[in-house]
Structures are given as structure tokens and as C-alpha cells.
Design a protein around this motif. Structure first.
Motif, PDB file in Angstrom:
ATOM      1  N   PHE A 175       0.847  -1.187   0.000  1.00  0.00           N
ATOM      2  CA  PHE A 175       0.000   0.000   0.000  1.00  0.00           C
ATOM      3  C   PHE A 175       0.888   1.243   0.000  1.00  0.00           C
ATOM      4  O   PHE A 175       1.828   1.342   0.801  1.00  0.00           O
ATOM      5  N   VAL A 176       0.567   2.184  -0.890  1.00  0.00           N
ATOM      6  CA  VAL A 176       1.374   3.402  -1.038  1.00  0.00           C
ATOM      7  C   VAL A 176       0.580   4.572  -0.474  1.00  0.00           C
ATOM      8  O   VAL A 176      -0.577   4.799  -0.862  1.00  0.00           O
ATOM      9  N   LEU A 177       1.200   5.362   0.438  1.00  0.00           N
ATOM     10  CA  LEU A 177       0.555   6.496   1.076  1.00  0.00           C
ATOM     11  C   LEU A 177       1.218   7.774   0.593  1.00  0.00           C
ATOM     12  O   LEU A 177       2.430   7.960   0.790  1.00  0.00           O
ATOM     13  N   VAL A 178       0.437   8.690  -0.028  1.00  0.00           N
ATOM     14  CA  VAL A 178       0.977   9.944  -0.535  1.00  0.00           C
ATOM     15  C   VAL A 178      -0.131  10.986  -0.492  1.00  0.00           C
ATOM     16  O   VAL A 178      -1.311  10.678  -0.695  1.00  0.00           O
ATOM     17  N   ASP A 179       0.231  12.253  -0.205  1.00  0.00           N
ATOM     18  CA  ASP A 179      -0.789  13.298  -0.106  1.00  0.00           C
ATOM     19  C   ASP A 179      -1.149  13.835  -1.502  1.00  0.00           C
ATOM     20  O   ASP A 179      -0.611  13.362  -2.517  1.00  0.00           O
ATOM     21  N   ASP A 180      -2.018  14.846  -1.530  1.00  0.00           N
ATOM     22  CA  ASP A 180      -2.504  15.363  -2.803  1.00  0.00           C
ATOM     23  C   ASP A 180      -1.998  16.777  -3.076  1.00  0.00           C
ATOM     24  O   ASP A 180      -2.595  17.517  -3.859  1.00  0.00           O
ATOM     25  N   THR A 181      -0.903  17.154  -2.412  1.00  0.00           N
ATOM     26  CA  THR A 181      -0.291  18.448  -2.731  1.00  0.00           C
ATOM     27  C   THR A 181       0.316  18.371  -4.122  1.00  0.00           C
ATOM     28  O   THR A 181       0.408  17.295  -4.736  1.00  0.00           O
ATOM     29  N   LEU A 182       0.792  19.513  -4.632  1.00  0.00           N
ATOM     30  CA  LEU A 182       1.427  19.514  -5.957  1.00  0.00           C
ATOM     31  C   LEU A 182       2.624  18.575  -5.961  1.00  0.00           C
ATOM     32  O   LEU A 182       2.846  17.837  -6.929  1.00  0.00           O
ATOM     33  N   SER A 183       3.407  18.630  -4.875  1.00  0.00           N
ATOM     34  CA  SER A 183       4.563  17.721  -4.784  1.00  0.00           C
ATOM     35  C   SER A 183       4.089  16.279  -4.757  1.00  0.00           C
ATOM     36  O   SER A 183       4.653  15.402  -5.426  1.00  0.00           O
ATOM     37  N   GLY A 184       3.037  16.004  -3.965  1.00  0.00           N
ATOM     38  CA  GLY A 184       2.518  14.647  -3.876  1.00  0.00           C
ATOM     39  C   GLY A 184       2.018  14.122  -5.199  1.00  0.00           C
ATOM     40  O   GLY A 184       2.242  12.954  -5.556  1.00  0.00           O
ATOM     41  N   GLN A 185       1.313  14.966  -5.969  1.00  0.00           N
ATOM     42  CA  GLN A 185       0.812  14.543  -7.284  1.00  0.00           C
ATOM     43  C   GLN A 185       1.973  14.192  -8.220  1.00  0.00           C
ATOM     44  O   GLN A 185       1.928  13.187  -8.935  1.00  0.00           O
ATOM     45  N   SER A 186       2.993  15.027  -8.222  1.00  0.00           N
ATOM     46  CA  SER A 186       4.148  14.755  -9.086  1.00  0.00           C
ATOM     47  C   SER A 186       4.850  13.473  -8.668  1.00  0.00           C
ATOM     48  O   SER A 186       5.233  12.643  -9.498  1.00  0.00           O
ATOM     49  N   ILE A 187       4.996  13.284  -7.363  1.00  0.00           N
ATOM     50  CA  ILE A 187       5.672  12.083  -6.860  1.00  0.00           C
ATOM     51  C   ILE A 187       4.860  10.834  -7.189  1.00  0.00           C
ATOM     52  O   ILE A 187       5.414   9.792  -7.569  1.00  0.00           O
ATOM     53  N   ARG A 188       3.520  10.910  -7.066  1.00  0.00           N
ATOM     54  CA  ARG A 188       2.663   9.765  -7.379  1.00  0.00           C
ATOM     55  C   ARG A 188       2.846   9.344  -8.838  1.00  0.00           C
ATOM     56  O   ARG A 188       2.956   8.158  -9.156  1.00  0.00           O
ATOM     57  N   GLN A 189       2.894  10.326  -9.731  1.00  0.00           N
ATOM     58  CA  GLN A 189       3.034  10.023 -11.160  1.00  0.00           C
ATOM     59  C   GLN A 189       4.358   9.322 -11.439  1.00  0.00           C
ATOM     60  O   GLN A 189       4.410   8.313 -12.147  1.00  0.00           O
ATOM     61  N   HIS A 190       5.431   9.837 -10.876  1.00  0.00           N
ATOM     62  CA  HIS A 190       6.732   9.211 -11.108  1.00  0.00           C
ATOM     63  C   HIS A 190       6.822   7.835 -10.460  1.00  0.00           C
ATOM     64  O   HIS A 190       7.480   6.937 -10.985  1.00  0.00           O
ATOM     65  N   PHE A 191       6.165   7.666  -9.333  1.00  0.00           N
ATOM     66  CA  PHE A 191       6.156   6.358  -8.687  1.00  0.00           C
ATOM     67  C   PHE A 191       5.521   5.310  -9.599  1.00  0.00           C
ATOM     68  O   PHE A 191       6.070   4.220  -9.791  1.00  0.00           O
ATOM     69  N   LEU A 192       4.361   5.642 -10.169  1.00  0.00           N
ATOM     70  CA  LEU A 192       3.664   4.677 -11.021  1.00  0.00           C
ATOM     71  C   LEU A 192       4.500   4.329 -12.253  1.00  0.00           C
ATOM     72  O   LEU A 192       4.500   3.181 -12.714  1.00  0.00           O
ATOM     73  N   GLU A 193       5.226   5.283 -12.787  1.00  0.00           N
ATOM     74  CA  GLU A 193       6.069   5.010 -13.952  1.00  0.00           C
ATOM     75  C   GLU A 193       7.219   4.070 -13.580  1.00  0.00           C
ATOM     76  O   GLU A 193       7.586   3.176 -14.350  1.00  0.00           O
ATOM     77  N   GLN A 194       7.798   4.280 -12.385  1.00  0.00           N
ATOM     78  CA  GLN A 194       8.970   3.482 -11.985  1.00  0.00           C
ATOM     79  C   GLN A 194       8.628   2.039 -11.656  1.00  0.00           C
ATOM     80  O   GLN A 194       9.402   1.125 -11.932  1.00  0.00           O
TER      81      GLN A 194
END
Length: 619
Positions: A175-194
Motif C-alpha cells: 500500500f502506497v501512502l501519498v498526499d494530494d499536494t502539488l509535490s505529492g501529485q508529481s511524486i505519485r506520477q513518477h512512482f507509477l512510472e517506476q
């Protein structure tokens, strides 16, 4: 090698090793160097541990003795204040503070600071190179900006999860926990790609944003075979803002399963760890990039590599809690909070104690060896001392005998050198010389005329007055004597050499061979000179009869401050009785009448020839 010497060498090396282990090395003070002027602009306030780590990494480079940069620091505090009005006021403040200020370079951290500088660099900091670190992604970098070098905050998600699966082989779901701030959105996108390549190995679910209480409850409900991967969580679904450490502590402290993280500041919790991104590493790389640029090089405009900004770090208590074997960790893994062994806790004291024991042991062994050696030496000590005395006495006897031989060659009496030695020793003692100097004077003074061995017999034995040319020849006996005795630098030979060279120097500077004056003449030579002249005048020679006692004393009195040192003359008269007692004790046998007549016949004028090479002296 002697065992004692070998042990002493070992002792010295051991002391140096112990001192090197327990003492800090003192760095040599370097002269102050005026380094580059740098502005450090942080997006967030120093209460954010990520910002503190970034700053520490930057300063670790700029504050080195080789760089000694002069830097200013500003904090935008964008996590708490980011309205247009606030940004406008900041801009006005920077215009007022830095108008006319020239920086060699600017380092910005995170996106807010990068945005401000790239928008207003032409106005505030024209033609100043900028290095940005902690940047979310390439899309965050403004296009067409010259002299900008960006270090992307590229997280090692795949490396962390790959290691997590190896350490927890029964894992079914992450389970991956990340917030919805601008930084969080960018990090979520890169996580899914990796992590796409991992999709076939394990189920991965990115949770929607939740409130603080929902996060804690979710963490507590996890079961065996599940893992949590915590990314940024600065703001929850209710809009509540947290520090960087708050959510990691809550989640890792509540979850009954391993929690892995992406940043090193999240490790101040019960999380297991992972291939974390280091704020310190990002800051350090940014400062090094700026120095590289200022050094005339051209670093890459965008650096998204992981080297130097990520590292495998794990919490030892969490590994123990979940039974994760240390053998399953990467080879380069760093362990935090590992209990230290007794030796590690007391390393300095133990090394100091061992060093002291070793030193004392070596000292004891050296003392034992020395005692054994001393016992062997003492066994033959009496014979050695006796032999030493015989050698010394033999040396003195040889020198005295050699002096007698020289005097005999010049047809002077054999006891002349013995009397000169005795007179000299007495005057030296009255002068206050140390006992060693008195012994040297007594042993060396008989050699004063050793140079006569190099004077032709025709001149040396001439019964009449010497011609000026002959006198110049006989004057050379001082230099010849010095050369003869120049075979050794031992104290005795050195003293004899000095006396032989200087015993015809005069206190007033009119003597020979060097024309020395006053105390420039060796004290031993000044004493020997008076002793020699007193004995030579008092006794007959081949070229003159003996002078009467009163005439000898008058001559010495008249030459006080001329030929002789005044103080030695005073000592001579103060101790005349003892000197005459020596002369009586060491007097020569009564001469034969024929010899006396021959000597008397040589006294052809009232102005006698030079005495032992001395200048003529009036009757």
C-alpha cells in the motif's frame, strides 16, 4: 639488533599508535581565503527537516578551508505562506536588500525558490549562475533559462520496493501512502512510472488521500503479507498540515507490518527504511555543481541521477522487530540505531588502557633486560674501572713524556714540562676553574712546544741571539704544533691544540701567530703562557743563564696587561709561595760546572735572545 633497542623501538611505535587512536589530529591553520559570494534561497523554513538537511549539505561544501565561501541565506517559508500578496512583498523586500549586490552564484532549493529566481533574476541577480536542487521533475524547470543547472529529486522507488520484497518474501500487497499536494501529485506520477515492472510480482495500491485518523486506523488494520510504502504526507484530506516527521512516526508506530520510506528525514521513526533520498546529498551536489561552474567548467543542465543523493539506510530496531535478516540487506546498507558493543561504547578508554598496559609491560621488560645487562657489567666492573684508570693515566703519561722529549730536543730540562703543568694546574684552581678543566689544563699544557719538532736543529740549538729571519722560523712552531695535534677533537687533544697555537699570544694583542688580544685568547693558553715564561726565566737555557728571582718577578709584574692577563698575574703573586714550592719539589739536578760555564759563555750581551721563541726582554 639488541633486544632492548628492538623493544624500545616497539614502545615508540606503540605510543604513537595509541596517541593517534585516542587524540584528535590538529589541523594546521590555513590563511584566510576570500571565497565566492553565494546566495542560498530555500523554499521552506528551517523547521522543515528536509530544508535543514539541504542547507547542511550545501554548507558542508561552502565552509571547507579550500572554499571559504561568503554566503547569505533566505527562507521563503512557502509551506506556510504562499499567497500572491505574500510573494509580492517578498519581491519588494529582495529588491531593497539586494539592489546593487553582486553574487557569484545562487543556490535554490525546491520549486518555489526556483520559480521566484527564474522569474526575477534579470532584475535582481542579472547574469548570475543558478543551481537548483530538490526539484520535483523536469517539467518543473522553466524553458529557455540560461546558466541554470537543476538537480532533480529523483526517488529510488523501484530500488526500495525491490529490496523490501527480498527482505519480506511472503509479501502479497504493498500500500502506497501519498498526499494530494502539488509535490505529492508529481511524486505519485513518477512512482507509477517506476514500479510498472514490479506489477507482475506483487499487488501495488496507491491509497486515496485520507485524514490523519483514517491513516492511523488503516495502518493498524494491516496484516501479515502486507507492506506500507510512505511517500510525502504534509497535508491530509481535512486540510491539516503536518511537519515532515509527524505522519511517518504515526504510521510506523501504529502499523504491525514493515513500513518503508523514501526520504532520510522519515527515518526518525519506527520505519524500516529503504533506498532513501538524502537532503544532505542534494545540497552537497548543488554546492559542488556551483563550484564546478565557477571553476570554468560546464556541468550538465539537468542531473537526475541517483548517485550521491540516495543511499540504502535501515533502522536496526525495526529490522529486529520484524525479524528481517541483516544478510538480506544490500551490501552497502547503512544501519541506524544499532546497539553498540561494549568495545564500541568504550573504545577510547579501552584503547588508552591497553596502550598504558602495553607501555608498562614494555617498560618492565626493558628494566629487566637492563638489570640483567647491568649485572653482567657489574661482574667485571672493577676490572673495567681499573683498566679505564690505567688507560687515562697512560694517556697523560704519554703526553707528558712527549712534552719532555720535545723539550729535551731543544736541550731544555725534562722537568720543565712537569713544572709548567703543575704551575698551570695551581693557577687554574685559584682562578676557579672546574675540576675537569683543571685536569685538562694539567694534561695539555706539557704539549705547548710540541711544534718545535718541526724547527731545524741549527736554529733550535743556536746558543746566540736569533736573527730576524731565524726568529720568524721559530715562531712557526705554534702553527706546527696546532697541526700536529689536529688529529682528534676529543677534549684533551683540543685543549692541547689550543695551548700549542696560542701560548705566544699577548694580552695586549702584539703576540703571534694570530695577534689575538685579551679574552679572545683561550684562558688555558693564558695560564700556560705565564707558567711557561716563569719557569723559562727562572732556569738557565742553552742561550741564556737563569735570571735572578727578583728580576723574574719584576718582569712578570711589568708585563701585567702587556704579555699577561692581569688577573692571572695577580693570582701568581697571591700564590707565589706555593708556586716556588712546586719549583723546589720538581727542580732539576745540579748542573755540571762545564755545562754552567757553557751557558754563561752564551750570555754575550745584556739583551738576551728570545726565550723559547719569546720576544727579547730587557735585563
Amino acid at each position: 639488533m639488541d633486544p632492548a633497542a628492538a623493544l624500545l623501538r616497539t614502545l615508540v611505535l606503540l605510543v604513537l599508535a595509541v596517541l593517534g587512536a585516542v587524540s584528535p589530529r590538529l589541523a594546521a591553520a590555513a590563511p584566510a581565503v576570500e571565497g565566492p559570494r553565494v546566495l542560498i534561497l530555500h523554499s521552506y523554513a528551517p523547521d522543515f527537516s528536509w530544508t535543514r538537511d539541504l542547507h547542511a549539505g550545501i554548507v558542508s561544501v561552502l565552509d571547507t578551508p579550500e572554499v571559504r565561501a561568503r554566503y547569505r541565506v533566505e527562507y521563503l517559508d512557502a509551506k506556510h505562506h504562499d499567497s500572491p500578496a505574500y510573494r509580492a512583498r517578498l519581491l519588494e523586500l529582495f529588491r531593497e536588500k539586494y539592489q546593487g549586490t553582486r553574487f557569484d552564484g545562487i543556490i535554490v532549493t525546491d520549486n518555489h525558490a526556483l520559480d521566484l529566481v527564474t522569474r526575477h533574476r534579470a532584475e535582481l541577480f542579472p547574469r548570475t549562475p543558478v543551481v537548483a536542487c530538490g526539484i520535483n521533475d523536469r517539467a518543473s524547470i522553466p524553458a529557455g533559462v540560461d546558466d541554470l543547472y537543476s538537480i532533480i529529486e529523483n526517488l529510488a522507488h523501484a530500488a526500495t520496493l525491490t529490496a523490501a520484497l527480498r527482505q519480506n518474501p511472503d509479501t502479497r500487497k504493498i500500500f502506497v501512502l501519498v498526499d494530494d499536494t502539488l509535490s505529492g501529485q508529481s511524486i505519485r506520477q513518477h512512482f507509477l512510472e517506476q514500479v510498472r515492472p514490479l506489477a507482475g510480482q506483487v499487488a501495488i495500491e496507491v491509497l486515496p488521500v485520507q485524514t490523519r485518523d483514517q491513516l492511523v486506523r488503516f495502518a493498524r488494520e494491516r496484516t501479515r503479507g502486507e507492506l506500507l510504502y510512505l511517500l510525502v504526507y504534509f497535508q491530509d484530506a481535512a486540510g491539516q498540515v503536518f511537519t515532515a516527521e509527524e505522519i511517518p512516526r504515526l504510521i510506523s508506530g501504529s502499523a504491525p507490518v514493515p513500513v518503508y520510506v523514501a526520504w532520510d528525514f522519515q527515518l526518525d521513526s519506527a520505519a524500516v527504511g529503504g533506498c532513501v533520498t538524502s537532503g544532505f546529498g542534494h545540497g552537497r551536489k548543488a554546492a559542488q555543481t556551483l563550484l564546478d561552474r565557477l571553476g570554468g567548467n560546464q556541468p550538465p543542465a539537468i542531473d537526475d541521477g541517483l548517485q550521491g543523493v540516495t543511499r540504502q539506510v535501515y533502522n536496526y530496531p525495526a529490522l529486529e522487530r520484524f525479524g528481517i535478516a541483516r544478510s538480506s540487506l544490500p551490501a552497502d546498507a547503512v544501519l541506524l540505531h544499532r546497539p553498540q558493543s561494549y568495545f564500541e561504547q568504550h573504545r577510547s578508554a579501552i584503547l588508552t588502557g591497553l596502550g598504558a598496559v602495553a607501555i608498562l609491560t614494555v617498560i618492565i621488560v626493558l628494566l629487566v633486560l637492563n638489570a640483567v645487562k647491568q649485572r653482567r657489567i657489574n661482574t667485571g666492573n672493577r676490572e673495567i674501572l681499573q683498566l679505564n684508570r690505567e688507560v687515562i693515566e697512560t694517556q697523560l703519561e704519554l703526553l707528558s713524556t712527549l712534552g719532555e722529549v720535545i723539550e729535551s730536543r731543544s736541550q731544555d730540562t725534562a722537568n720543565h714540562v712537569r713544572r709548567v703543568a703543575a704551575y698551570s694546574a695551581l693557577l687554574g684552581r685559584k682562578y676557579g676553574l672546574a675540576e675537569e678543566e683543571i685536569l685538562l689544563l694539567e694534561a695539555a699544557s706539557p704539549m705547548h712546544d710540541v711544534g718545535k719538532i718541526g724547527i731545524p736543529d741549527a736554529i733550535l740549538h743556536k746558543p746566540g741571539r736569533l736573527s730576524p729571519e731565524e726568529f720568524e722560523v721559530i715562531k712557526r712552531h705554534t702553527v706546527i704544533g696546532e697541526r700536529i695535534l689536529h688529529t682528534s677533537d676529543r677534549k684533551l687533544m683540543a685543549s692541547a691544540r689550543t695551548i700549542a697555537l696560542q701560548h705566544h699570544e699577548r694580552w695586549d694583542g702584539s703576540g703571534y701567530p694570530c695577534g689575538l688580544q685579551g679574552e679572545a685568547i683561550s684562558l688555558l693558553a693564558r695560564i700556560s703562557t705565564l707558567a711557561d715564561v716563569y719557569d723559562a726565566l727562572s732556569l738557565g737555557r742553552v742561550y741564556k743563564p737563569a735570571w735572578p728571582r727578583d728580576k723574574v718577578l719584576d718582569f712578570i709584574r711589568q708585563e701585567r696587561g702587556g704579555m699577561f692577563d692581569p688577573r692571572i698575574v695577580d693570582l701568581f703573586f697571591a700564590n707565589l709561595d706555593e708556586l716556588e714550592a712546586i719549583k723546589a719539589r720538581l727542580s732539576d739536578p745540579v748542573r755540571q760546572p762545564a755545562r754552567d760555564e757553557a751557558i754563561a759563555a752564551c750570555a754575550v750581551s745584556t739583551d738576551p735572545a728570545p726565550v723559547s721563541g719569546h720576544p727579547p726582554t730587557p735585563e
